[in-house]
Design a protein around this motif. Structure first.
Motif, PDB file in Angstrom:
ATOM      1  N   GLU A  37      25.893  24.915 -13.995  1.00 54.86           N
ATOM      2  CA  GLU A  37      24.772  25.733 -13.536  1.00 54.86           C
ATOM      3  C   GLU A  37      23.554  24.867 -13.229  1.00 54.86           C
ATOM      4  OE1 GLU A  37      23.322  28.978 -16.082  1.00 54.86           O
ATOM      5  OE2 GLU A  37      25.241  29.914 -15.594  1.00 54.86           O
ATOM      6  N   GLN A  38      23.300  23.959 -14.163  1.00 55.04           N
ATOM      7  CA  GLN A  38      22.153  23.064 -13.978  1.00 55.04           C
ATOM      8  C   GLN A  38      22.324  22.253 -12.711  1.00 55.04           C
ATOM      9  OE1 GLN A  38      22.125  20.806 -17.573  1.00 55.04           O
ATOM     10  NE2 GLN A  38      20.327  21.864 -18.368  1.00 55.04           N
ATOM     11  N   PHE A  39      23.551  21.794 -12.523  1.00 51.72           N
ATOM     12  CA  PHE A  39      23.815  20.960 -11.358  1.00 51.72           C
ATOM     13  C   PHE A  39      23.605  21.747 -10.070  1.00 51.72           C
ATOM     14  CE2 PHE A  39      26.458  19.368  -7.991  1.00 51.72           C
ATOM     15  CZ  PHE A  39      26.078  18.049  -7.954  1.00 51.72           C
ATOM     16  N   GLU A  40      24.124  22.980 -10.082  1.00 51.50           N
ATOM     17  CA  GLU A  40      23.997  23.790  -8.871  1.00 51.50           C
ATOM     18  C   GLU A  40      22.533  24.082  -8.570  1.00 51.50           C
ATOM     19  OE1 GLU A  40      26.710  26.969  -9.553  1.00 51.50           O
ATOM     20  OE2 GLU A  40      28.424  25.755  -8.930  1.00 51.50           O
ATOM     21  N   ALA A  41      21.762  24.312  -9.644  1.00 51.96           N
ATOM     22  CA  ALA A  41      20.321  24.562  -9.446  1.00 51.96           C
ATOM     23  C   ALA A  41      19.660  23.334  -8.833  1.00 51.96           C
ATOM     24  CB  ALA A  41      19.663  24.921 -10.775  1.00 51.96           C
ATOM     25  N   LEU A  42      20.087  22.165  -9.316  1.00 55.21           N
ATOM     26  CA  LEU A  42      19.505  20.921  -8.804  1.00 55.21           C
ATOM     27  C   LEU A  42      19.862  20.719  -7.339  1.00 55.21           C
ATOM     28  CD1 LEU A  42      17.867  18.436  -9.741  1.00 55.21           C
ATOM     29  CD2 LEU A  42      20.038  17.276 -10.067  1.00 55.21           C
ATOM     30  N   LYS A 135      31.861  22.489  -5.799  1.00 51.99           N
ATOM     31  CA  LYS A 135      32.107  23.901  -5.504  1.00 51.99           C
ATOM     32  C   LYS A 135      30.888  24.487  -4.838  1.00 51.99           C
ATOM     33  CE  LYS A 135      35.266  25.576  -8.956  1.00 51.99           C
ATOM     34  NZ  LYS A 135      35.297  26.108 -10.297  1.00 51.99           N
ATOM     35  N   LYS A 136      31.162  25.535  -4.020  1.00 47.40           N
ATOM     36  CA  LYS A 136      30.026  26.218  -3.401  1.00 47.40           C
ATOM     37  C   LYS A 136      29.281  26.968  -4.467  1.00 47.40           C
ATOM     38  CE  LYS A 136      31.048  26.842   1.279  1.00 47.40           C
ATOM     39  NZ  LYS A 136      31.931  26.439   2.018  1.00 47.40           N
ATOM     40  N   SER A 137      28.004  27.155  -4.236  1.00 44.29           N
ATOM     41  CA  SER A 137      27.207  27.891  -5.207  1.00 44.29           C
ATOM     42  C   SER A 137      27.716  29.318  -5.321  1.00 44.29           C
ATOM     43  CB  SER A 137      25.749  27.865  -4.762  1.00 44.29           C
ATOM     44  OG  SER A 137      25.276  29.159  -4.555  1.00 44.29           O
ATOM     45  N   ALA A 138      27.606  29.882  -6.525  1.00 42.13           N
ATOM     46  CA  ALA A 138      28.170  31.201  -6.768  1.00 42.13           C
ATOM     47  C   ALA A 138      27.517  32.265  -5.897  1.00 42.13           C
ATOM     48  CB  ALA A 138      27.982  31.560  -8.232  1.00 42.13           C
ATOM     49  N   SER A 139      26.283  31.992  -5.459  1.00 45.02           N
ATOM     50  CA  SER A 139      25.600  33.023  -4.675  1.00 45.02           C
ATOM     51  C   SER A 139      26.146  33.131  -3.259  1.00 45.02           C
ATOM     52  CB  SER A 139      24.107  32.715  -4.610  1.00 45.02           C
ATOM     53  OG  SER A 139      23.938  31.478  -3.948  1.00 45.02           O
ATOM     54  N   LYS A 140      26.905  32.138  -2.825  1.00 43.53           N
ATOM     55  CA  LYS A 140      27.430  32.178  -1.456  1.00 43.53           C
ATOM     56  C   LYS A 140      28.943  32.294  -1.516  1.00 43.53           C
ATOM     57  CE  LYS A 140      26.483  30.337   2.991  1.00 43.53           C
ATOM     58  NZ  LYS A 140      25.835  29.373   3.781  1.00 43.53           N
ATOM     59  N   PRO A 141      29.531  33.326  -0.879  1.00 41.17           N
ATOM     60  CA  PRO A 141      30.981  33.461  -0.954  1.00 41.17           C
ATOM     61  C   PRO A 141      31.681  32.302  -0.264  1.00 41.17           C
ATOM     62  CG  PRO A 141      30.036  35.066   0.570  1.00 41.17           C
ATOM     63  CD  PRO A 141      28.889  34.344  -0.075  1.00 41.17           C
ATOM     64  N   GLU A 142      32.877  31.969  -0.753  1.00 46.18           N
ATOM     65  CA  GLU A 142      33.678  30.909  -0.131  1.00 46.18           C
ATOM     66  C   GLU A 142      33.979  31.277   1.303  1.00 46.18           C
ATOM     67  OE1 GLU A 142      35.295  28.080  -1.142  1.00 46.18           O
ATOM     68  OE2 GLU A 142      34.265  28.019  -3.059  1.00 46.18           O
ATOM     69  N   GLN A 143      33.938  30.296   2.178  1.00 46.90           N
ATOM     70  CA  GLN A 143      34.267  30.547   3.577  1.00 46.90           C
ATOM     71  C   GLN A 143      35.718  30.163   3.826  1.00 46.90           C
ATOM     72  OE1 GLN A 143      31.874  31.803   5.566  1.00 46.90           O
ATOM     73  NE2 GLN A 143      30.678  31.808   3.681  1.00 46.90           N
ATOM     74  N   PRO A 144      36.432  30.988   4.584  1.00 49.34           N
ATOM     75  CA  PRO A 144      37.785  30.575   4.936  1.00 49.34           C
ATOM     76  C   PRO A 144      37.742  29.343   5.815  1.00 49.34           C
ATOM     77  CG  PRO A 144      37.317  32.854   5.611  1.00 49.34           C
ATOM     78  CD  PRO A 144      36.036  32.257   5.115  1.00 49.34           C
TER      79      PRO A 144
END
Ligand code: URA
Length: 418
Positions: A37-42, A135-144
């Motif tokens: 989480e910290q990493f994604e925030a950064l 990994k993509k941030s949880a707020s953005k859905p994975e793109q095909p």
């Protein structure tokens, strides 16, 4: 193996290792959820900083230009014919450095710049080893992954559709009854300000937009209109593409390789409209993939959004031979498809790229200089004409005006400061 091949292998290895280093990958050692989480925030914070830096550089700040090897120049851009003289500008702005040719990296080879900017891996700065930082941030859905090959964005399958069937309320052209009601989860973006020139409000304007004449097979009968009402934007765009078929409505079909229908988010708030496909677009069937497309991508990124967030289409869907201007009969046959795309998307803003697209959409002979930087209207949708990226490649001194135009769009959509 030749020396050249060896060099290519070494280069790719280097890019891969950089990338691994950037994401702090250390084998399969898992990270705690907290560390991730910290990493994604950064990462999100650094991305914001990067966008701010790009935007600041447009105002002449001495922020360093993004590092990177020059983007491969694989494509030719459609020439932008006969751009008009510019009226004097209010505030002179320095040349936008982010738009300089050769300052971008090709997305897929390159690790995210903010992650790989040197120093120790980020997991070290965070005091933990992320398990899968990339990994993509949880707020953005994975793109095909296969998105590029489709004429429309498959993301819509993962989203609730924006358009919901609604009972017809008005007499008049059929397509008008296909309304959009936003059923997406509430956006994190700030809500739009009411339009200053809207007498009864934006919703009323939207409901009462005039529509273009029907396209045969798409919305030319009450049954078809009823069917459209049950479709998502993505389905409507696919259906429209189906109706276009292996088009031979005009002579452009004789020399084209692919129909370049359009590309992007079927729920986009911004639609870019270009003139017509060039050489590379014709080969790939995707709009704006040549040199001009690379510049367009940078312009979009500087707005704080990504190409995947917008929709891109052209006035004509087949390449005019030799990149000549499309002829009036070709525009007449093809433009209804653009109009239906725009009516389906119902974007908040249309950005017309260059004199040709601006004049076609706005049905005017006005000069680019008199249109750009001023809000125009297409059937109730706000239009911002700006320079074509191919023109900007030939006239980089006009990039600052183009950036001003984009900033007006950002202001309207509250994209500034994101
Ligand atoms: N120029 C355009 O106008 N459209 C494209 O798709 C590519 C270049």
């Amino acid at each position: 193996m030749s020396r050249r091949e060896l060099k290519a292998v070494v280069h790719h290895l280097r890019v891969y290792l950089e990338h691994q280093k950037g994401i702090g990958a250390l084998g399969s050692v898992p990270a705690t959820a907290e560390a991730r989480e910290q990493f994604e925030a950064l990462v999100a914070m650094r991305r914001k900083q990067e966008i701010k830096r790009l935007q600041a550089s447009l105002h002449g700040d001495s922020a360093p230009a993004p590092q990177g090897r020059p983007a491969p120049q694989t494509a030719s851009a459609r020439p932008e014919p006969q751009q008009q003289q510019q009226p004097p500008q209010r505030e002179p702005m320095p040349r936008p450095s982010f738009m300089d040719q050769g300052s971008s990296k090709k997305k897929k080879d390159v690790p995210p710049p903010e992650i790989n900017s040197g120093g120790s891996p980020l997991w070290k700065q965070l005091g933990a080893r992320p398990e899968s930082i990339f990994k993509k941030s949880a707020s953005k859905p994975e793109q095909p992954a296969a998105k590029r090959s489709a004429p429309v964005d498959p993301r819509e399958q993962e989203r609730p559709p924006r358009s919901q069937p609604e009972p017809a309320r008005h007499a008049g052209p059929a397509f008008k009854e296909v309304r959009r009601q936003d059923s997406r989860p509430p956006s994190k973006r700030p809500q739009p300000k009411p339009r200053a020139n809207s007498l009864f409000g934006e919703e009323w304007d939207r409901q009462n937009r005039p529509s273009s004449p029907p396209v045969k097979g798409f919305d030319s009968s009450p049954e078809q209109v009823r069917r459209l009402e049950t479709m998502t934007n993505m389905e409507k765009l696919s259906f429209l593409r189906e109706c276009m078929g292996d088009c031979t409505r005009c002579k452009l079909s004789q020399e084209r390789t692919n129909i370049v229908f359009g590309d992007g988010d079927p729920n986009a708030e911004i639609v870019f409209v270009g003139e017509g496909p060039g050489f590379h677009e014709d080969k790939q069937g995707i709009p704006f993939v040549g040199k001009a497309g690379q510049l367009l991508n940078k312009m979009i990124f500087a707005m704080g959004i990504e190409r995947e967030d917008v929709y891109i289409a052209n006035v004509v869907k087949c390449r005019p031979p030799g990149n000549r201007d499309p002829a009036p009969d070709e525009i007449r046959m093809c433009s209804p498809f653009l109009y239906k795309q725009l009516e389906t998307l119902q974007p908040r803003v249309i950005i017309t790229l260059g004199r040709f697209a601006s004049q076609c959409l706005l049905d005017t002979k006005r000069s680019m200089g008199s249109m750009r930087g001023r809000w125009q209207d297409w059937r109730g949708v706000e239009v911002m004409p700006t320079y074509h990226p191919a023109y900007l490649l030939r006239n980089p001194e006009s990039k600052r005006e183009a950036w001003k135009d984009l900033q007006m769009v950002m202001e309207k959509l509250d994209l500034k400061g994101r």
